[in-house]
Design an enzyme around this catalytic site. Structure first.
Site, PDB file in Angstrom:
ATOM      1  CG  HIS A 120      -2.145  -0.954   0.837  1.00  0.00           C
ATOM      2  ND1 HIS A 120      -2.159  -2.271   1.221  1.00  0.00           N
ATOM      3  CD2 HIS A 120      -3.258  -0.770   0.097  1.00  0.00           C
ATOM      4  CE1 HIS A 120      -3.252  -2.841   0.752  1.00  0.00           C
ATOM      5  NE2 HIS A 120      -3.944  -1.961   0.066  1.00  0.00           N
ATOM      6  NE  ARG A 135      -6.338   0.824  -2.406  1.00  0.00           N
ATOM      7  CZ  ARG A 135      -5.880   0.876  -3.666  1.00  0.00           C
ATOM      8  NH1 ARG A 135      -5.813   2.034  -4.295  1.00  0.00           N
ATOM      9  NH2 ARG A 135      -5.493  -0.222  -4.280  1.00  0.00           N
ATOM     10  NE  ARG A 146     -10.992  -1.200  -0.271  1.00  0.00           N
ATOM     11  CZ  ARG A 146      -9.742  -1.481  -0.640  1.00  0.00           C
ATOM     12  NH1 ARG A 146      -9.514  -2.417  -1.538  1.00  0.00           N
ATOM     13  NH2 ARG A 146      -8.745  -0.829  -0.127  1.00  0.00           N
ATOM     14  CD  GLU A 159      -9.550  -7.464  -2.368  1.00  0.00           C
ATOM     15  OE1 GLU A 159      -8.576  -6.789  -2.676  1.00  0.00           O
ATOM     16  OE2 GLU A 159     -10.220  -7.271  -1.333  1.00  0.00           O
ATOM     17  CG  ASN A 171      -3.155  -4.494  -6.138  1.00  0.00           C
ATOM     18  OD1 ASN A 171      -2.807  -4.622  -7.299  1.00  0.00           O
ATOM     19  ND2 ASN A 171      -3.617  -3.358  -5.658  1.00  0.00           N
ATOM     20  CG  ASP A 172      -5.293  -8.037  -1.332  1.00  0.00           C
ATOM     21  OD1 ASP A 172      -4.206  -8.267  -0.772  1.00  0.00           O
ATOM     22  OD2 ASP A 172      -6.006  -7.063  -1.055  1.00  0.00           O
ATOM     23  NE  ARG A 181      -1.088  -5.569  -1.710  1.00  0.00           N
ATOM     24  CZ  ARG A 181      -2.289  -5.007  -1.808  1.00  0.00           C
ATOM     25  NH1 ARG A 181      -3.380  -5.717  -1.554  1.00  0.00           N
ATOM     26  NH2 ARG A 181      -2.431  -3.773  -2.198  1.00  0.00           N
ATOM     27  CB  CYS A 200     -10.310  -1.650  -8.642  1.00  0.00           C
ATOM     28  SG  CYS A 200     -10.559  -2.816  -7.301  1.00  0.00           S
TER      29      CYS A 200
HETATM   30  C1  PEP Z   1      -6.438  -5.060  -4.665  1.00  0.00           C
HETATM   31  O1  PEP Z   1      -6.198  -5.881  -3.775  1.00  0.00           O
HETATM   32  O2  PEP Z   1      -6.143  -5.242  -5.877  1.00  0.00           O
HETATM   33  C2  PEP Z   1      -7.095  -3.782  -4.331  1.00  0.00           C
HETATM   34  C3  PEP Z   1      -7.483  -2.947  -5.266  1.00  0.00           C
HETATM   35  O3  PEP Z   1      -7.230  -3.482  -3.008  1.00  0.00           O
HETATM   36  P1  PEP Z   1      -6.001  -2.968  -2.119  1.00  0.00           P
HETATM   37  O4  PEP Z   1      -4.835  -2.721  -3.032  1.00  0.00           O
HETATM   38  O5  PEP Z   1      -6.425  -1.735  -1.415  1.00  0.00           O
HETATM   39  O6  PEP Z   1      -5.779  -4.132  -1.192  1.00  0.00           O
HETATM   40 MG    MG Z   2      -7.128  -5.602  -1.860  1.00  0.00          MG
END
Ligand code: PEP
Ligand code: MG
Length: 591
Positions: A202, A309, A346, A449, A472-473, A483, A520
């Site tokens: 993040h 977020r 979210r 995710e 991402n997750d 990550r 996203c």
């Molecule tokens: C993701 O996990 O791709 C996502 C958009 O949420 P975050 O990056 O805030 O975990």
């Molecule tokens: Mg995420």
């Protein structure tokens, strides 16, 4: 001597500036420039703080009980001596006078210089004195924070990018938490380097949203770079060059100008509709962290917010959480700023690398010990705090009276969670009805995710109006790669066939069942994946506003009919990136 440090590129472009080294524990120290006519005042603040700390230390010494070990009195003497030592105060004043740093910044800059000198000492006893200097500086910083005045206090990074005549600055730190990174929005820094972190941590995401070059996971950077060194951050390849030679510097200045020209060229696409060559309309949405980002999203050409977020509203508040009205106002501000375009809010994604300050140290230790990414995070946290969850739902629902709102739930993995989510929503609506508060219909979506949710996508889609894939997750949980951990960052692979398969299946099933589907995660803003995602059937992408024009350019040049015919080959390949490249090449050869 010029050296190079390698890390991971997380935010594009080239930054050239002087290094500001900040210890991770001190990233919330105020950093701002002061004008010429404040230099005296700022030096005076430092003197007042030093006198106050001296009084404090002398009082401590006087009040030591007779039976206290004599080492304690000796230690206080050492601290008093360090406090008055010219090597601390002299250069600190010079940072103020010559660089126009505020007192807190000047002090922490000098602390970093001294810390290096101590680290380099042969003598163990002397090396250990570093902790004493740190303690003295901590006391001084506390004093400065306690002084009256508009600029003082914790975590006040001033917007001063346009302060004339100063060298550009880049931040170098071992680590910066996402919450601290938020403080650097609109800050004096034009680039970032951190020792730790992964491409989709993040911290990296916030750096990207600031649209300034950044390199993370550069391991030794904060040890090798010294305060005030000239540094080039190459955010395209992930290299940091310390004290570059004039030739290298000239080369990078040239690249900097080129990328500015490229940006200006892309900027012209801002308000062009995103339609492929074969007439497919594509929705390009923005990811935002705070309501204040909404205007920038519109200006960048976003046709809505695909991911707000909301957890960033819960950070940097010293543990105090925003109440319903405060949240409502924040959501409403974003909705109003979007002028009728959709805003996807979210619910809080607290936990993992975004802990709340109110979590006790023990909680955090517990969390870190037990792998927080698999712990009480996101929807799990919300469901464990039902009062807080409903409060957020009421705030979001109330904002729906002002525009088009969609609610998105992060990290849903269990069908049981779906039931609890809808019960909480029904109760929140009932509470608003009873209170006579207005709200409108909202679409309800789930983030995909976790592989479990992607595998059971049909069942999840029976309940939700739309899904948004958090790649991402999804990558983190599919490949079992943290990550945020640079040690395994080389294994974090968005091209992994298993990831592509889950992504493809989710998009296909949502389209087949007539439900909305968006991506996203960071893949949506990475032009290397645009064609592939279009071929999978994706027509809605959500990304940092700064990426919209570049992705739009890809969309405008794409012909989905051709892409679709090549998709099976790419998905079946053990090396999908290579297969896609070959497919693109053969297409180019035909034309
Ligand atoms: C993701 O996990 O791709 C996502 C958009 O949420 P975050 O990056 O805030 O975990
Ligand atoms: Mg995420």
């Amino acid at each position: 001597m010029s050296i190079q440090v390698f890390g991971m590129p997380v935010s594009r472009g080239v930054a050239i500036g002087r290094a500001v080294l900040v210890a991770s524990s001190r990233v919330d120290v105020a950093h701002y420039f002061i004008p010429d006519d404040r230099i005296e005042h700022e030096t005076e603040r430092l003197r007042i703080a030093r006198d106050a700390v001296a009084t404090e230390l002398e009082a401590l010494k006087r009040e030591l009980p007779a039976e206290a070990p004599h080492e304690l009195a000796a230690l206080l003497d050492v601290h008093l001596m360090l406090l008055h030592d010219e090597s601390l105060t002299g250069p600190t004043k010079a940072w103020i006078r010559e660089r126009h740093y505020n007192a807190e910044w000047a002090l922490s800059a000098q602390l970093e210089v001294l810390a290096r000198q101590f680290d380099d000492m042969e003598d163990l006893y002397l090396r250990e004195r570093k902790a004493d200097v740190e303690q003295v500086v901590e006391r001084l910083l506390r004093e400065l924070a306690g002084q009256d005045g508009p600029q003082h206090g914790r975590a006040t990074v001033r917007a001063a990018r346009d302060f004339a005549g100063e060298d550009p600055l880049v931040l170098v730190a071992n680590d910066v938490a996402p919450a601290d990174m938020m403080q650097f929005k609109r800050s004096v820094f034009t680039g970032f380097v951190t020792d730790v972190g992964g491409r989709t941590s993040h911290t990296a995401i916030v750096a990207r949203s600031m649209d300034i070059p950044a390199v993370v996971g550069a391991r030794e950077a904060s040890r090798l770079i010294r305060q005030d060194d000239w540094v080039v951050i190459d955010g395209d390849v992930g290299v940091v060059i310390v004290n570059p030679s004039p030739i290298v510097l000239e080369e990078y200045r040239f690249r900097q100008r080129q990328s500015e020209l490229e940006r200006a060229r892309l900027d012209r696409l801002r308000h062009t509709p995103a339609v492929t060559l074969d007439g497919q309309a594509v929705e390009l949405l923005a990811n935002i962290e705070l309501p204040g980002d909404a205007a920038g999203a519109l200006a960048a050409g976003a046709v809505g917010v695909g991911l707000f977020r909301s957890e960033f509203l819960f950070m940097n508040r010293g543990g105090d959480l925003p109440g319903e009205d405060e949240q409502f106002e924040a959501y409403r501000d974003a909705v109003v700023a979007l002028r009728g375009l959709p805003v996807t809010i979210r619910t809080v994604d607290i936990g993992a690398d975004k802990p709340l300050e109110r979590m006790s140290q023990q909680d955090l230790r517990h969390e870190h010990g037990l792998n927080p990414a698999l712990g009480l995070r996101a929807i799990r946290w919300s469901l464990a705090e039902p009062g807080m969850f409903r409060q957020q739902l009421r705030a979001i629902l109330r904002a729906s009276a002002f525009g088009k709102v969609r609610i998105l739930f992060p990290m849903v993995a269990q069908l049981g969670e779906v039931k609890l989510i809808f019960e909480a929503l029904a109760r929140a609506r009932l509470q608003l009805d009873e209170a006579g508060r207005a709200y409108s219909r909202v679409e309800v979506g789930a983030m995909i995710e976790v592989p479990a949710a992607a595998m059971l996508i049909d069942r999840f889609l029976q309940h939700f109006d739309f899904v948004s894939v958090g790649t991402n997750d999804l990558i983190q949980y599919t490949l079992a790669i943290d990550r945020a951990d640079e040690a395994v960052a080389h294994l974090y692979d968005p091209w992994h066939p298993a990831v592509l398969q889950l992504l493809h299946q989710t998009i296909q099933r949502a389209n087949a069942l007539g439900r909305g589907v968006s991506v996203c995660g960071e893949m949506a803003g990475d032009a290397a994946f645009t064609e592939l995602l279009l071929a999978m059937g994706l027509r809605s992408f959500s990304m940092h506003p700064a990426r919209i024009s570049a992705i739009k350019q890809r969309v405008l040049r794409a012909d989905t009919r051709q892409l679709v015919s090549q998709l099976p080959l790419v998905l079946a390949s053990d090396q999908p990136a290579e297969a896609l490249r070959l497919a693109q090449q053969s297409r180019a050869a035909v034309h």
